[in-house]
Write an enzyme that holds these catalytic residues in place. Structure first.
Site, PDB file in Angstrom:
ATOM      1  N   HIS A   1      28.921  41.060  37.229  1.00  0.00           N
ATOM      2  CA  HIS A   1      28.468  41.829  36.064  1.00  0.00           C
ATOM      3  C   HIS A   1      29.162  41.366  34.791  1.00  0.00           C
ATOM      4  O   HIS A   1      30.135  40.607  34.817  1.00  0.00           O
ATOM      5  CB  HIS A   1      28.702  43.330  36.286  1.00  0.00           C
TER       6      HIS A   1
ATOM      7  N   CYS B   1      35.125  43.213  41.798  1.00  0.00           N
ATOM      8  CA  CYS B   1      33.880  42.648  41.294  1.00  0.00           C
ATOM      9  C   CYS B   1      34.148  41.363  40.515  1.00  0.00           C
ATOM     10  O   CYS B   1      35.278  41.050  40.154  1.00  0.00           O
ATOM     11  CB  CYS B   1      33.165  43.659  40.415  1.00  0.00           C
TER      12      CYS B   1
END
Length: 201
Positions: free
Chosen positions: A161, A177
């Site tokens: 992301h 992440c």
């Protein structure tokens, strides 16, 4: 000595401008992208972690995403033994994840809900969770785009992301992440599709 000093001072961009490292143009932006990016914190990431067209070092099939957690690069493999290389931030040693997954979902300016393990570590996020999470936008930690990583039908809870902390690119900082600059997240998003193979190693 003077020559050596001048050479040492050359910007990394010049040293990377040979045939193996070609800067890539920015992707086209929607009006919403332009509006949100205008207020996201600006930071000029290190030249080594900018977006380049490179010789593919992975040997994987075109259309594959490979994340090199050691050197903090993400590669999107192209035909003709080329790849787009992006700088990323990855999980710290305690939170890092490696493995193979597929892109199971994609979102533009995604909604964010702090996961349970994050709430345990950072109780100050509980009001955000109680309010139903955070809507997409420049203040959202998922940034401009999110690729949701699945193994089979199961969400791994790991994402590739964007970020509103571009100064962290090239570091081990996230909760597992893979973070990219917002403009790079948009560029990658435009190249992938549901089912894209992702290898994190």
């Amino acid at each position: 000595m003077l020559f050596r000093a001048v050479f040492a001072a050359l910007p990394a961009a010049l040293l990377l401008s040979g045939c193996m490292y070609t800067p890539m143009p920015d992707p086209s932006l929607s009006s919403r992208d332009a509006e949100f990016l205008a207020v996201v914190p600006k930071y000029d990431v290190d030249n080594n972690f900018k977006r380049y067209l490179v010789e593919d070092p992975t040997g994987e099939a075109p259309g594959t995403i490979i994340v090199d957690t050691r050197d903090k690069f993400l590669y999107f493999v192209l035909p003709g033994r080329k790849a787009v290389r992006y700088g990323v931030a990855v999980g710290n040693e305690a939170s890092g994840w490696t493995g193979t997954a597929t892109v199971g979902r994609m979102a533009e300016w995604p909604h964010w809900m702090p996961p349970a393990d994050m709430l345990e570590r950072w109780p100050h996020l509980k009001p955000t969770a109680a309010a139903g999470g955070l809507e997409g936008g420049p203040d959202n930690p998922l940034g401009s785009r999110a690729l949701y990583l699945y193994q089979g039908n199961k969400d791994t809870l790991y994402r590739i992301h964007g970020t509103n902390e571009p100064e962290k690119i090239g570091q081990n900082v996230s909760s597992g992440c893979i973070r990219m600059t917002d403009i790079d997240a948009i560029d990658l998003y435009n190249r992938v599709k549901i089912g894209t193979k992702v290898i994190v190693r």
